[in-house]
Design a protein around this motif. Structure first.
Motif, PDB file in Angstrom:
ATOM      1  N   SER A  73       9.946   5.163   4.314  1.00 39.28           N
ATOM      2  CA  SER A  73      10.230   6.600   4.194  1.00 39.28           C
ATOM      3  C   SER A  73       9.482   7.174   2.996  1.00 39.28           C
ATOM      4  O   SER A  73       9.082   6.457   2.087  1.00 39.28           O
ATOM      5  CB  SER A  73      11.733   6.839   4.032  1.00 39.28           C
ATOM      6  OG  SER A  73      12.207   6.197   2.865  1.00 39.28           O
ATOM      7  N   PHE A  74       9.302   8.480   3.020  1.00 34.96           N
ATOM      8  CA  PHE A  74       8.664   9.199   1.916  1.00 34.96           C
ATOM      9  C   PHE A  74       9.490  10.439   1.640  1.00 34.96           C
ATOM     10  O   PHE A  74       9.595  11.331   2.483  1.00 34.96           O
ATOM     11  CB  PHE A  74       7.226   9.557   2.300  1.00 34.96           C
ATOM     12  CG  PHE A  74       6.397  10.043   1.141  1.00 34.96           C
ATOM     13  CD1 PHE A  74       6.344   9.330  -0.040  1.00 34.96           C
ATOM     14  CD2 PHE A  74       5.672  11.220   1.227  1.00 34.96           C
ATOM     15  CE1 PHE A  74       5.584   9.769  -1.102  1.00 34.96           C
ATOM     16  CE2 PHE A  74       4.903  11.673   0.169  1.00 34.96           C
ATOM     17  CZ  PHE A  74       4.858  10.933  -1.000  1.00 34.96           C
ATOM     18  N   GLU A  75      10.110  10.478   0.460  1.00 38.05           N
ATOM     19  CA  GLU A  75      11.100  11.517   0.172  1.00 38.05           C
ATOM     20  C   GLU A  75      10.489  12.906   0.072  1.00 38.05           C
ATOM     21  O   GLU A  75      11.126  13.906   0.394  1.00 38.05           O
ATOM     22  CB  GLU A  75      11.848  11.193  -1.137  1.00 38.05           C
ATOM     23  CG  GLU A  75      12.704   9.946  -1.088  1.00 38.05           C
ATOM     24  CD  GLU A  75      11.888   8.651  -1.121  1.00 38.05           C
ATOM     25  OE1 GLU A  75      10.719   8.721  -1.545  1.00 38.05           O
ATOM     26  OE2 GLU A  75      12.403   7.610  -0.697  1.00 38.05           O
ATOM     27  N   ILE A  76       9.245  12.995  -0.390  1.00 36.93           N
ATOM     28  CA  ILE A  76       8.613  14.299  -0.597  1.00 36.93           C
ATOM     29  C   ILE A  76       8.300  14.937   0.756  1.00 36.93           C
ATOM     30  O   ILE A  76       7.650  14.331   1.600  1.00 36.93           O
ATOM     31  CB  ILE A  76       7.336  14.161  -1.434  1.00 36.93           C
ATOM     32  CG1 ILE A  76       7.681  13.622  -2.825  1.00 36.93           C
ATOM     33  CG2 ILE A  76       6.595  15.491  -1.539  1.00 36.93           C
ATOM     34  CD1 ILE A  76       6.476  13.314  -3.675  1.00 36.93           C
ATOM     35  N   ILE A  87       0.835  -1.207   0.000  1.00 42.50           N
ATOM     36  CA  ILE A  87       0.000   0.000   0.000  1.00 42.50           C
ATOM     37  C   ILE A  87       0.870   1.257   0.000  1.00 42.50           C
ATOM     38  O   ILE A  87       0.578   2.223  -0.711  1.00 42.50           O
ATOM     39  CB  ILE A  87      -0.951  -0.007   1.219  1.00 42.50           C
ATOM     40  CG1 ILE A  87      -2.011  -1.097   1.043  1.00 42.50           C
ATOM     41  CG2 ILE A  87      -1.614   1.346   1.418  1.00 42.50           C
ATOM     42  CD1 ILE A  87      -2.798  -1.407   2.300  1.00 42.50           C
ATOM     43  N   ILE A  88       1.947   1.241   0.785  1.00 42.22           N
ATOM     44  CA  ILE A  88       2.855   2.396   0.832  1.00 42.22           C
ATOM     45  C   ILE A  88       3.470   2.640  -0.539  1.00 42.22           C
ATOM     46  O   ILE A  88       3.597   3.784  -0.984  1.00 42.22           O
ATOM     47  CB  ILE A  88       3.960   2.189   1.886  1.00 42.22           C
ATOM     48  CG1 ILE A  88       3.359   2.062   3.288  1.00 42.22           C
ATOM     49  CG2 ILE A  88       4.970   3.328   1.842  1.00 42.22           C
ATOM     50  CD1 ILE A  88       2.571   3.243   3.761  1.00 42.22           C
ATOM     51  N   ARG A  89       3.843   1.566  -1.233  1.00 38.54           N
ATOM     52  CA  ARG A  89       4.406   1.729  -2.584  1.00 38.54           C
ATOM     53  C   ARG A  89       3.381   2.353  -3.526  1.00 38.54           C
ATOM     54  O   ARG A  89       3.717   3.242  -4.325  1.00 38.54           O
ATOM     55  CB  ARG A  89       4.873   0.371  -3.126  1.00 38.54           C
ATOM     56  CG  ARG A  89       6.174  -0.132  -2.505  1.00 38.54           C
ATOM     57  CD  ARG A  89       6.771  -1.271  -3.306  1.00 38.54           C
ATOM     58  NE  ARG A  89       5.946  -2.458  -3.280  1.00 38.54           N
ATOM     59  CZ  ARG A  89       6.003  -3.402  -2.348  1.00 38.54           C
ATOM     60  NH1 ARG A  89       6.878  -3.279  -1.359  1.00 38.54           N
ATOM     61  NH2 ARG A  89       5.219  -4.461  -2.398  1.00 38.54           N
ATOM     62  N   LEU A  90       2.131   1.884  -3.442  1.00 37.91           N
ATOM     63  CA  LEU A  90       1.078   2.473  -4.275  1.00 37.91           C
ATOM     64  C   LEU A  90       0.906   3.950  -3.957  1.00 37.91           C
ATOM     65  O   LEU A  90       0.760   4.788  -4.864  1.00 37.91           O
ATOM     66  CB  LEU A  90      -0.243   1.739  -4.043  1.00 37.91           C
ATOM     67  CG  LEU A  90      -0.368   0.312  -4.580  1.00 37.91           C
ATOM     68  CD1 LEU A  90      -1.724  -0.258  -4.205  1.00 37.91           C
ATOM     69  CD2 LEU A  90      -0.188   0.282  -6.080  1.00 37.91           C
ATOM     70  N   TYR A  91       0.893   4.257  -2.665  1.00 43.26           N
ATOM     71  CA  TYR A  91       0.716   5.645  -2.230  1.00 43.26           C
ATOM     72  C   TYR A  91       1.825   6.527  -2.812  1.00 43.26           C
ATOM     73  O   TYR A  91       1.549   7.651  -3.282  1.00 43.26           O
ATOM     74  CB  TYR A  91       0.723   5.693  -0.705  1.00 43.26           C
ATOM     75  CG  TYR A  91       0.858   7.083  -0.106  1.00 43.26           C
ATOM     76  CD1 TYR A  91      -0.094   8.060  -0.347  1.00 43.26           C
ATOM     77  CD2 TYR A  91       1.952   7.403   0.695  1.00 43.26           C
ATOM     78  CE1 TYR A  91       0.030   9.319   0.203  1.00 43.26           C
ATOM     79  CE2 TYR A  91       2.081   8.657   1.245  1.00 43.26           C
ATOM     80  CZ  TYR A  91       1.127   9.611   0.994  1.00 43.26           C
ATOM     81  OH  TYR A  91       1.254  10.858   1.534  1.00 43.26           O
ATOM     82  N   ALA A 144      -1.595  12.835   3.182  1.00 44.09           N
ATOM     83  CA  ALA A 144      -0.251  12.579   3.722  1.00 44.09           C
ATOM     84  C   ALA A 144      -0.280  12.477   5.242  1.00 44.09           C
ATOM     85  O   ALA A 144       0.362  11.595   5.833  1.00 44.09           O
ATOM     86  CB  ALA A 144       0.704  13.684   3.275  1.00 44.09           C
ATOM     87  N   ILE A 145      -1.014  13.380   5.882  1.00 43.26           N
ATOM     88  CA  ILE A 145      -1.114  13.357   7.351  1.00 43.26           C
ATOM     89  C   ILE A 145      -1.816  12.080   7.817  1.00 43.26           C
ATOM     90  O   ILE A 145      -1.407  11.465   8.811  1.00 43.26           O
ATOM     91  CB  ILE A 145      -1.866  14.610   7.846  1.00 43.26           C
ATOM     92  CG1 ILE A 145      -0.999  15.864   7.598  1.00 43.26           C
ATOM     93  CG2 ILE A 145      -2.209  14.501   9.321  1.00 43.26           C
ATOM     94  CD1 ILE A 145      -1.745  17.169   7.757  1.00 43.26           C
ATOM     95  N   ALA A 146      -2.862  11.674   7.075  1.00 50.42           N
ATOM     96  CA  ALA A 146      -3.574  10.444   7.443  1.00 50.42           C
ATOM     97  C   ALA A 146      -2.688   9.217   7.269  1.00 50.42           C
ATOM     98  O   ALA A 146      -2.755   8.270   8.059  1.00 50.42           O
ATOM     99  CB  ALA A 146      -4.840  10.302   6.591  1.00 50.42           C
ATOM    100  N   MET A 147      -1.831   9.223   6.228  1.00 50.77           N
ATOM    101  CA  MET A 147      -1.004   8.057   5.917  1.00 50.77           C
ATOM    102  C   MET A 147       0.275   7.991   6.736  1.00 50.77           C
ATOM    103  O   MET A 147       0.904   6.931   6.812  1.00 50.77           O
ATOM    104  CB  MET A 147      -0.642   8.083   4.428  1.00 50.77           C
ATOM    105  CG  MET A 147      -1.783   7.778   3.487  1.00 50.77           C
ATOM    106  SD  MET A 147      -2.360   6.064   3.618  1.00 50.77           S
ATOM    107  CE  MET A 147      -0.938   5.194   2.991  1.00 50.77           C
ATOM    108  N   PRO A 160       1.044   7.772   9.956  1.00 51.79           N
ATOM    109  CA  PRO A 160       1.195   6.697  10.955  1.00 51.79           C
ATOM    110  C   PRO A 160       1.539   5.348  10.336  1.00 51.79           C
ATOM    111  O   PRO A 160       2.302   4.576  10.909  1.00 51.79           O
ATOM    112  CB  PRO A 160      -0.178   6.670  11.635  1.00 51.79           C
ATOM    113  CG  PRO A 160      -0.731   8.045  11.443  1.00 51.79           C
ATOM    114  CD  PRO A 160      -0.240   8.486  10.113  1.00 51.79           C
ATOM    115  N   LEU A 161       0.990   5.071   9.132  1.00 54.01           N
ATOM    116  CA  LEU A 161       1.328   3.814   8.469  1.00 54.01           C
ATOM    117  C   LEU A 161       2.783   3.799   8.031  1.00 54.01           C
ATOM    118  O   LEU A 161       3.464   2.774   8.118  1.00 54.01           O
ATOM    119  CB  LEU A 161       0.428   3.597   7.250  1.00 54.01           C
ATOM    120  CG  LEU A 161      -0.958   2.983   7.479  1.00 54.01           C
ATOM    121  CD1 LEU A 161      -1.591   2.622   6.153  1.00 54.01           C
ATOM    122  CD2 LEU A 161      -0.892   1.767   8.367  1.00 54.01           C
ATOM    123  N   LEU A 162       3.269   4.935   7.530  1.00 50.40           N
ATOM    124  CA  LEU A 162       4.674   5.034   7.135  1.00 50.40           C
ATOM    125  C   LEU A 162       5.586   4.792   8.334  1.00 50.40           C
ATOM    126  O   LEU A 162       6.572   4.047   8.242  1.00 50.40           O
ATOM    127  CB  LEU A 162       4.958   6.414   6.524  1.00 50.40           C
ATOM    128  CG  LEU A 162       4.394   6.674   5.126  1.00 50.40           C
ATOM    129  CD1 LEU A 162       4.389   8.160   4.823  1.00 50.40           C
ATOM    130  CD2 LEU A 162       5.200   5.950   4.076  1.00 50.40           C
TER     131      LEU A 162
END
Length: 884
Positions: A302-305, A269-273, A289-292, A294-296
């Motif tokens: 990690s999320f580079e953006i 799911i993280i990859r799709l996001y 992004a704020i909702a997601m 906690p899952l990250l």
């Protein structure tokens, strides 16, 4: 007990406030239903303004104030059963297990409620009411199983409640009828749906909604689902398919009981996001992004953006094309928070109001950004003042900006949130403003960095045009009669000041671009010659840096000289002339695409024409063969018009079988585009343009059958290439796929053969634009004189909307070179082949030759309106559907 129920219109939520503390049983039920309590206060609860929650809140108020049992409150599904609600994803599918004599019986139902927690409560009550102790467990599935839901609705397997709070009868399978009869015999005279807490608590473990109250990750997943559903329900965006799919994927993860499978699903799911992030609408990118997050954090992904581009909308104006930090809540993105909004923020973000000078260092960057938006922080009861906050920024400001991906070059242009592009200043100008006591707070509260510099100059150009027209009107138009002389002078002065300020803003942007250009072109690597002999350096060409260098040359609004291009090519270590030529082509496409994709009026035509005619660097060719092969490429302005006509920026699937360098895809949505190209070098450059799929299928062969009839848009402009296939091989392909159009086997028709194969991939209701050599003209009998066999075949199998002859004056900048091309506009495939070849009598305009970009765009715009044949066909379909 006194209970208040409040509709919070600002948050579009429902709030329940109890006058006294409530018991743990009710707290557990509220949490299970989907309510959340305010920070450290279990007497105040809130949820989305959703029918099920609103209805429950009002019934709970009545029950508590009359000292009635709240457990008997009926919870209704939000929607009435209908196929339309299934199309809108307003449903859940419930799988219920029943146990008798150690055997499990399974059955499924549909419930017209899209909030999973609400659906679970209703389904549990239905199962216990109907099957009593035979009920074993249930699972609520995601909302994307539309066909299953339609089938269940047809056979009336719907869990619904009537106005009296009684479950509407369902037609059960034979194996369950006996269970229902047994339960009815054993029932007491009391037929209410009262639920004992002990039974409910024991069943929680088996429902799939709170599988284990100590299972932290499942609770976390449910919180994420709740937040995303709230975003989906409250957004004004009509296309919510991406966020619905994301919710569906996470809901599937919540139903998995094995931790390993669940973890793998979450990482997927993280990859799709990550892949979908840029396609989310700007208005809720930050909220998602704020909702997601906690899952990250939970999956250690990690999320580079760290910041994203958006348009900030205020009451009377908006500021476009600016960067905002990713994890900053929307209410803090627009600058200083007015004092009247502070009380609401204290409830929603209590942690910000508990910050002290000692805890300031512990804040995340986005939290520091948020607290810095509070106006007159000294008077808000926070144990920190403006001086201390500004000092913290002075010490750590540049590091904080880097951590949220804000530019820290002192010459970078920042846009005012109050005046917009009328006031664009460099970072240094803002921080050197001696009129401001707290300069860093002044920066964070009043400015946002510009996201796309080229788009910024475009915005200024449009505003300049608007103010210039207004100034002319104030000098010569109706305004001379509408205002007194004094008012007129005052208004002229104000407009002129706006124009002057916009020119200053534009100069600020261009000065930064030129400074970057100068740095890139002047940097030289000095290498010791002796060292080179010992350890020779192997040149490696990075075409992305060459493209960036060419873009900076174009930003100077002057045509790059041969010396500049050769110097840049040498600096970037371009290996040979062939790669240099392709890199030059790619640079023009990339610059053109980013600069002119957003305008919708004649300004964009002027801009495209100016770039193509005066700025785009003319490639040099080593021989006449290369020049001839390159001559088939359509100019970028025409390619952009085709993209606008086909609405390629919003299309869901696009195919080009002979993509070349990507000219014809200049306006296409990259994430929806399949570009096919046999040249390995050109495929490398297509990859730079970030197209979703890049393949090397032979254009003289049919694509895999899985691709047939699968694209909404097909564009094709075949190059001058010869097929390696024999005539008999072509005839076999024609007989199987192309309606026995044997004339296409001729070598003179090889381009038409490629086009015919390309159209196999077009959906029946899709749109296409194909390019053929030559012009349509009519003979003495009024029939098409040339290319009749090709056009006859096209008209037999496809709805031809228009055929436009293009004059060489808009195809080439070389006036001595004569080129003739025609553009064929196709609106879908015919259900039954029929000959409707145009003639001079019924379509004389097809012989017209377009020699102006403005006339060409007018022709495209006219074809955007559905033809009378299309309208009649649509009405016939609608009538048939109504009769059914």
């Amino acid at each position: 007990m006194n209970v208040q129920v409040i509709h919070n219109k600002a948050k579009n939520g429902i709030e329940i406030i109890f006058s006294n503390p409530i018991d743990k049983e009710l707290i557990t039920f509220l949490q299970k239903l989907g309510f959340k309590h305010f920070f450290k206060d279990e007497t105040k609860w809130y949820a989305d303004f959703h029918f099920a929650y609103v209805s429950f809140a009002h019934h709970l108020k009545k029950a508590m104030e009359n000292e009635e049992d709240w457990k008997s409150i009926i919870i209704y599904p939000t929607y009435k059963p209908s196929f339309e609600k299934i199309d809108d994803l307003k449903f859940c599918i419930v799988d219920i297990n029943f146990k008798k004599d150690d055997k499990i019986i399974e059955d499924e139902y549909v419930i017209f409620e899209n909030y999973k927690r609400v659906a679970t409560i209703i389904a549990e009550r239905f199962a216990r009411h109907t099957f009593g102790n035979y009920f074993d467990s249930l699972t609520v599935f995601p909302r994307n199983y539309k066909e299953r839901a339609r089938t269940l609705l047809r056979v009336q397997k719907v869990i619904d409640i009537d106005e009296d709070g009684i479950f509407i009868p369902i037609k059960f399978m034979d194996s369950l009828v006996e269970l229902v009869k047994d339960v009815q015999k054993d029932k007491n005279s009391d037929s209410s749906i009262e639920i004992k807490n002990t039974i409910e608590t024991n069943q929680i473990i088996k429902t799939g909604i709170l599988d284990d109250q100590t299972d932290f990750d499942k609770l976390l997943i449910l919180e994420v689902i709740d937040k995303l559903v709230s975003i989906e329900q409250t957004t004004k965006v009509t296309d919510t398919r991406l966020i619905q799919t994301l919710i569906t994927e996470i809901e599937e993860a919540s139903t998995m009981n094995l931790e390993t499978l669940r973890q793998n699903k979450l990482k997927h799911i993280i990859r799709l996001y990550r892949e979908w992030f840029e396609d989310f609408p700007n208005c809720f990118k930050g909220s998602v992004a704020i909702a997601m997050r906690p899952l990250l954090d939970f999956t250690n992904e990690s999320f580079e953006i760290k910041s994203f581009t958006t348009d900030l909308v205020f009451t009377k104006y908006q500021v476009n094309n600016v960067l905002v930090p990713l994890y900053v809540h929307e209410c803090f993105q627009k600058g200083v928070i007015p004092l009247q909004h502070i009380p609401k923020l204290k409830i929603e973000f209590p942690q910000l109001f508990e910050v002290t000078i000692e805890t300031l260092d512990r804040l995340f960057e986005y939290e520091l950004f948020e607290i810095s938006q509070l106006k007159k922080i000294d008077n808000l009861g926070i144990n920190i003042n403006c001086r201390e906050l500004n000092r913290h920024w002075q010490i750590n400001g540049f590091d904080i900006l880097k951590n949220i991906s804000y530019p820290v070059d002192l010459q970078y242009p920042y846009v005012s949130l109050i005046k917009g592009y009328v006031s664009v200043k460099t970072l240094q100008q803002i921080l050197d403003n001696k009129k401001q006591k707290y300069r860093w707070l002044y920066l964070i509260q009043n400015f946002r960095p510009m996201a796309d510099l080229s788009k910024g100059t475009d915005i200024i150009d449009r505003q300049l045009q608007k103010f210039s027209e207004k100034l002319i009107d104030l000098k010569t138009g109706q305004s001379l009669r509408d205002y007194s002389y004094t008012e007129l002078i005052k208004k002229r002065k104000h407009v002129q000041e706006q124009i002057d300020a916009l020119f200053v803003s534009k100069k600020c942007i261009e000065a930064y671009i030129e400074s970057i250009l100068a740095k890139q072109l002047e940097e030289t690597d000095f290498i010791d010659t002796d060292e080179m002999i010992v350890t020779p350096k192997i040149p490696k060409f990075h075409f992305d840096s060459f493209v960036a260098g060419m873009s900076l040359l174009y930003y100077k609004h002057k045509k790059p000289t041969l010396l500049q291009v050769e110097s840049l090519g040498k600096q970037k270590e371009v290996p040979n002339d062939e790669i240099l030529g392709e890199a030059i082509e790619l640079s023009a496409i990339d610059f053109f695409r980013s600069r002119y994709l957003y305008d919708e009026n004649y300004v964009w035509i002027d801009g495209m024409r100016h770039f193509w005619g005066n700025l785009q660097f003319d490639r040099s060719f080593t021989n006449d063969k290369q020049r001839f092969e390159h001559s088939h490429i359509l100019p970028l302005p025409i390619a952009m018009m085709i993209a606008r006509y086909l609405q390629m920026e919003t299309a869901t699937s696009i195919f080009n079988p002979t993509a070349g360098s990507g000219n014809l895809l200049v306006g296409a949505k990259a994430s929806a585009t399949h570009a096919n190209e046999i040249s390995q070098l050109k495929r490398k450059f297509l990859d730079f343009l970030r197209f979703k799929t890049i393949t090397d299928y032979n254009p003289f062969e049919p694509t895999p059958k899985a691709m047939h009839k699968s694209f909404d848009v097909v564009v094709c402009n075949p190059p001058f290439i010869k097929s390696t296939k024999t005539k008999n091989e072509k005839l076999d392909t024609i007989e199987e796929y192309l309606g026995k159009a044997y004339f296409l086997a001729s070598h003179l028709r090889e381009q038409a053969f490629v086009i015919a194969l390309a159209l196999l991939n077009l959906k029946d209701n899709g749109n296409a634009v194909i390019v053929l050599n030559g012009h349509i003209c009519f003979d003495q009998e009024g029939k098409i004189k040339y290319y009749r066999d090709v056009l006859n075949w096209l008209c037999r199998f496809y709805h031809i909307r228009d055929i436009i002859n293009l004059d060489s004056s808009i195809l080439t900048k070389n006036t001595s070179q004569k080129k003739e091309k025609m553009v064929v506009l196709i609106n879908g495939r015919k259900e039954k082949p029929s000959y409707e070849t145009p003639t001079k009598e019924n379509q004389p305009h097809l012989a017209d030759v377009i020699g102006s970009l403005y006339d060409l765009w007018e022709r495209f715009k006219r074809n955007r309106i559905p033809s009378i044949d299309v309208i009649i066909k649509q009405l016939q379909i609608a009538v048939k559907q109504h009769e059914v």
